[in-house]
Design a protein around this motif. Structure first.
Motif, mmCIF file in Angstrom:
data_model
loop_
_atom_site.group_PDB
_atom_site.id
_atom_site.type_symbol
_atom_site.label_atom_id
_atom_site.label_comp_id
_atom_site.label_asym_id
_atom_site.label_seq_id
_atom_site.Cartn_x
_atom_site.Cartn_y
_atom_site.Cartn_z
ATOM 1 N N UNK A 8 0.859 -1.185 0.000
ATOM 2 C CA UNK A 8 0.000 0.000 0.000
ATOM 3 C C UNK A 8 0.893 1.232 0.000
ATOM 4 N N UNK A 9 0.730 2.057 -1.019
ATOM 5 C CA UNK A 9 1.400 3.356 -1.079
ATOM 6 C C UNK A 9 0.428 4.347 -0.455
ATOM 7 N N UNK A 10 0.840 5.003 0.627
ATOM 8 C CA UNK A 10 -0.099 5.882 1.328
ATOM 9 C C UNK A 10 0.128 7.344 0.954
ATOM 10 N N UNK A 11 -0.986 8.041 0.782
ATOM 11 C CA UNK A 11 -0.988 9.497 0.574
ATOM 12 C C UNK A 11 -1.914 10.090 1.615
ATOM 13 N N UNK A 12 -1.736 11.360 1.933
ATOM 14 C CA UNK A 12 -2.775 12.023 2.736
ATOM 15 C C UNK A 12 -3.916 12.397 1.791
ATOM 16 N N UNK A 13 -5.062 12.656 2.344
ATOM 17 C CA UNK A 13 -6.190 13.092 1.522
ATOM 18 C C UNK A 13 -6.539 12.060 0.472
ATOM 19 N N UNK A 14 -6.568 12.501 -0.777
ATOM 20 C CA UNK A 14 -6.826 11.608 -1.911
ATOM 21 C C UNK A 14 -5.509 11.375 -2.662
ATOM 22 N N UNK A 15 -5.234 10.134 -3.081
ATOM 23 C CA UNK A 15 -3.939 9.855 -3.715
ATOM 24 C C UNK A 15 -3.822 10.417 -5.121
ATOM 25 N N UNK B 236 -11.939 19.403 0.496
ATOM 26 C CA UNK B 236 -13.318 19.031 0.828
ATOM 27 C C UNK B 236 -13.515 18.990 2.336
ATOM 28 N N UNK B 237 -12.513 18.501 3.063
ATOM 29 C CA UNK B 237 -12.595 18.506 4.528
ATOM 30 C C UNK B 237 -12.598 19.946 5.036
ATOM 31 N N UNK B 238 -11.779 20.805 4.424
ATOM 32 C CA UNK B 238 -11.710 22.210 4.837
ATOM 33 C C UNK B 238 -13.023 22.921 4.529
#
Ligand code: SAH
Length: 243
Positions: A76-83, A116-118
């Motif tokens: 799994x390559x992880x990104x914050x938010x959307x990859x 979107x979270x903001x």
């Protein structure tokens, strides 16, 4: 067993904003690859190898993920938010273009991106047409950023700005603010949303006139309203229609 690569978005910060399909991929993984602070969000467990790397290493990291998967690992390559938003999914496909062996199984799992979270924390400032602009000039010239700011302002888009300001680029955001003041006027609403969906969350609403470069750092996403964006009580919203 054959390996795979999932590029997953961890969302903006809180555990509740991690999607169930991302959690399932993390549970099935043998290897986690990503930028140090994102890998730090993954709880260690037996059988799981963590590979934290520095930023600016995206292409090498993506190749590493492909190599691990080719060797049978579940990565799994992880990104914050959307990859897919200014993050690792594009880097993986860039690496795939130079990959000559048969490609491993690849899946991209979306996440809640910072804007979107903001926007949700502030109200609904992206309720009409909007665009997202990465203000980092690491991968593009500032002249292109300036052109996009001017054209987006001319089209009266609301705008979300990622990577607004960093220590290595202290001046770019001040230039961006000056351009936006010139194009949108001093009264335009601007929101500085820092560390959204984490315990450090801070959301400040002000106007372009009062905005200063110091209000943003690398943990801030900035949202500029369109000409109709307004406040109702503590909320900021953009009406759904424009005359
Ligand atoms: N893929 C990420 C964006 C990576 S670029 C996403 O979809 O959100 C990194 C930039 O994202 C930061 O400089 C900041 O502008 C924004 N960002 C990421 N997480 C954030 C958060 N929790 N709160 C505010 N901004 C955030």
């Amino acid at each position: 067993m054959s390996g795979w690569v999932v590029v997953a978005g961890l969302g903006p910060g809180s555990e509740g904003a991690v999607t169930p399909e991302v959690s399932a991929a993390l549970e099935a993984a043998t290897d986690i690859v990503g930028y140090i602070p994102y890998v730090a969000r993954i709880a260690p467990r037996p059988g799981l190898t963590l590979h934290p790397t520095d930023n600016r290493e995206e292409l090498r990291r993506a190749r590493h993920a492909l190599e691990l998967a080719a060797a049978g690992r579940r990565v799994v390559v992880v990104s914050s938010g959307d990859p897919g938003v200014f993050a690792m999914a594009s880097a993986l496909f860039e690496a795939l273009e130079g990959w000559t062996a048969p490609p491993p199984d690849i899946r991209i799992l979306p996440g809640i991106t910072a804007m979107l979270a903001a926007a949700a924390a502030a109200g609904a400032p992206l309720g009409h047409d909007f665009c997202a602009i990465n203000l980092s000039d690491n991968l593009k010239p500032f002249a292109l950023i300036e052109r996009r700011l001017r054209l987006a302002a001319d089209a009266d888009f609301a705008m979300a700005f990622y990577n607004p300001r960093s220590r290595s680029r202290p001046d770019g955001f001040a230039r961006a603010l000056a351009i936006l003041r010139e194009c949108c006027g001093n009264g335009r609403i601007i929101i500085f949303a820092r560390a959204v969906s984490t315990p450090d969350q801070q959301v400040v609403t002000t106007t372009l006139e009062r905005a200063t470069p110091e209000m943003a750092d690398m943990r801030t996403v900035v949202i500029l309203g369109n000409s109709a964006t307004r406040q109702v009580g503590p909320w900021v919203y953009t009406p759904r229609g424009m005359e």
